[in-house]
Write a protein that holds these residues in place. Structure first.
Motif, mmCIF file in Angstrom:
data_model
loop_
_atom_site.group_PDB
_atom_site.id
_atom_site.type_symbol
_atom_site.label_atom_id
_atom_site.label_comp_id
_atom_site.label_asym_id
_atom_site.label_seq_id
_atom_site.Cartn_x
_atom_site.Cartn_y
_atom_site.Cartn_z
ATOM 1 N N VAL A 1 1.132 -1.292 0.360
ATOM 2 C CA VAL A 1 -0.522 0.272 -0.053
ATOM 3 C C VAL A 1 0.096 1.030 -0.425
ATOM 4 N N ALA A 2 2.170 1.523 0.871
ATOM 5 C CA ALA A 2 2.037 2.251 0.479
ATOM 6 C C ALA A 2 3.312 2.444 -0.712
ATOM 7 N N ALA A 3 3.662 1.836 -1.127
ATOM 8 C CA ALA A 3 3.955 2.617 -2.071
ATOM 9 C C ALA A 3 3.902 2.054 -3.678
ATOM 10 N N PRO B 1 3.063 8.980 -3.246
ATOM 11 C CA PRO B 1 4.085 9.935 -1.609
ATOM 12 C C PRO B 1 3.399 10.344 -0.641
ATOM 13 N N VAL B 2 1.947 9.636 -0.889
ATOM 14 C CA VAL B 2 1.066 9.929 0.688
ATOM 15 C C VAL B 2 1.359 9.016 1.673
ATOM 16 N N ASP B 3 1.405 9.485 2.639
ATOM 17 C CA ASP B 3 2.033 8.914 3.716
ATOM 18 C C ASP B 3 0.331 7.585 3.860
ATOM 19 N N VAL B 4 0.940 6.484 4.111
ATOM 20 C CA VAL B 4 -0.313 5.397 5.201
ATOM 21 C C VAL B 4 -1.049 6.230 5.841
ATOM 22 N N ASP B 5 -0.207 6.024 7.345
ATOM 23 C CA ASP B 5 -0.771 6.334 8.098
ATOM 24 C C ASP B 5 -1.457 7.699 8.132
#
Length: 480
Positions: free
Chosen positions: A49-51, A55-59
């Motif tokens: 999901v992070a990839a 550039p949006v952060d998962v948290d």
């Protein structure tokens, strides 16, 4: 996304079957991750999901309410998907935010559940008239999808909804998609009281059922077909002269004449715009018996009709419909146009349950034009018009075998495009249509036909005029 999934997997998703889509994106990299996360509702490893979101952060996404994080697994909390419209090729990329779709074996929809780009909303978008207008109102905007489709031809867009949750999602949908819209909260037409618009669209909570609200997207709380009755009766008063309103609607069928209730609503609507007139086209696209109707909408909300909850709800809904004397429930499109004070209105209610792939919007635009043209040729004035049969219309012959060969028993005029209308015609009609090449007025053709067949011209004209009007309405005869 459509190319990635392919037609078979997309069709399976429409049926609530996710496995074909999951198989189609198994090795699709970042795009496959996004499909699994947001469309299929899968729990996806955090690293994937992070990839995909970079550039949006998962948290950050979880803090905004878009994702749920449970250890190393991430699931979608909302449905976010790209959307487009082939009719607006210059539109920027659209993104639609809504609640997650409710799978047949999934959880039951919440009361404030906000639908995304469902089949009903897409059918209304395909039926919408796309001519440029200065002002447009979307009543019951939900996630804002109708507003997106209308943004290409409306100068100023206003969207209303009774649900604050829906309006929050609509604002995000509009912002992500670069669409400027006035968003107003309130029931029905209250937020725009006293205002008129060049066009109105609405995908309201039209599902006939008991007078309560279990799900805001579906239930109006008015009982039966009260939502459709309210809007059909009230929308014309909010139209500018020449303005057009289009909505999805349902009606309870309590007699052999399914048009009985829509016509009652249209009578009220016509009174609301007097001394002006009202053109109305009610198209019935589907009919369901009460059991099918109830089962369909329970499953739509994620309720198994065979479960204890589903059984109790089915009993309540069926009891209500039985008490109302409902034999079936009709569903379709209603198109309304406010005419000038000196132009009489035309009301047409008809079945269009045959399947057709063409979008209905261009056909509705053409119907409005043909209706306006007929209003300019009232009564016998139509006899002075030059008409022609379009190239998209064919004549089918029915023949029966006899000892002497084949004898004609029937003739049917067929449109080969659009809704593929069909009209049975007799031999006099066949001969009259053969002469409609745009060279002679209809009056001259009728007189020639009367002489050739020994008929009275006035009687023949009186018989031909209503048939000709119907054929013009359906685009099977057009002005030359």
């Amino acid at each position: 996304m459509a190319e990635l999934l392919g037609p078979a997997a997309r069709a399976a998703l429409d049926r609530g079957e996710t496995t074909p889509a999951r198989r189609a994106v198994r090795h699709a990299g970042v795009a496959g991750t996004l499909v699994r996360l947001f469309l299929l509702g899968d729990a996806v490893p955090r690293t994937e999901v992070a990839a995909a979101l970079d550039p949006v952060d998962v948290d950050e996404a979880a803090g905004a309410g878009l994702l749920d994080v449970d250890g190393d697994l991430v699931t979608a909390a909302l449905d976010l998907r790209p959307h487009g419209d082939a009719a607006i090729p210059t539109a920027p990329p659209w993104w639609v935010l809504s609640d997650l779709e409710v799978a047949p074996q999934g959880r039951t929809a919440d009361r404030e559940h906000v639908l995304g780009t469902g089949a009903a909303s897409l059918s209304l978008a395909r039926a919408t008239v796309r001519r440029p207008v200065a002002t447009l109102l979307d009543v019951g905007t939900g996630c804002g999808v109708q507003g997106l489709h209308c943004s290409g031809h409306a100068g100023r867009l206003t969207a209303t909804d009774v649900s604050e949750r829906a309006l929050d999602m609509a604002r995000v949908t509009f912002a992500l998609s670069g669409v400027d819209a006035e968003v107003l909260a309130g029931p029905w037409l209250e937020p725009v009281a006293g205002r008129r618009f060049d066009q109105i669209v609405s995908n309201p909570p039209f599902v006939p059922g008991p007078p309560q609200v279990d799900h805001v997207y579906r239930d109006a709380g008015l009982g039966g077909d009260g939502a459709s009755a309210l809007l059909v009766g009230a929308l014309p008063a909010h139209l500018a002269e020449g303005g057009v309103a289009q909505l999805l609607a349902s009606w309870l069928i309590t007699s052999e004449d399914w048009t009985e209730r829509p016509r009652t609503w249209l009578d009220e609507a016509a009174r609301s715009v007097a001394p002006g007139g009202l053109d109305a086209w009610v198209v019935q696209r589907d009919v369901a018996d009460p059991a099918l109707h109830v089962g369909t909408w329970l499953r739509d909300a994620g309720v198994d009709p065979a479960s204890p909850e589903g059984t109790a709800l089915s009993e309540r809904w069926l009891d209500f419909l039985a008490a109302e004397g409902v034999q079936a429930v009709g569903f379709g499109f209603v198109t309304l146009r406010r005419t000038a004070p000196d132009v009489p209105g035309t009301v047409v209610c008809e079945d269009l349950r045959q399947s057709h792939d063409d979008p209905l919007g261009p056909e509705i635009e053409a119907w409005l034009d043909r209706t306006a043209w007929l209003a300019q040729h009232p009564g016998e004035a139509l006899l002075d018009a030059r008409l022609r049969v379009p190239d998209t219309v064919a004549l089918e012959r029915g023949l029966i075998g006899t000892d002497e060969g084949w004898d004609p028993v029937a003739a049917t005029l067929v449109r080969l495009d659009g809704p593929q209308w069909r009209h049975d015609v007799d031999e006099l009609g066949v001969a009259l249509l053969a002469g409609c090449r745009g060279y002679l007025p209809l009056r001259d053709l009728v007189e020639l036909l009367a002489v050739a067949h020994g008929r009275d011209p006035e009687e023949l004209a009186a018989a031909a005029l209503p048939v000709v009007r119907d054929l013009v309405h359906h685009g099977m005869l057009v002005p030359a």
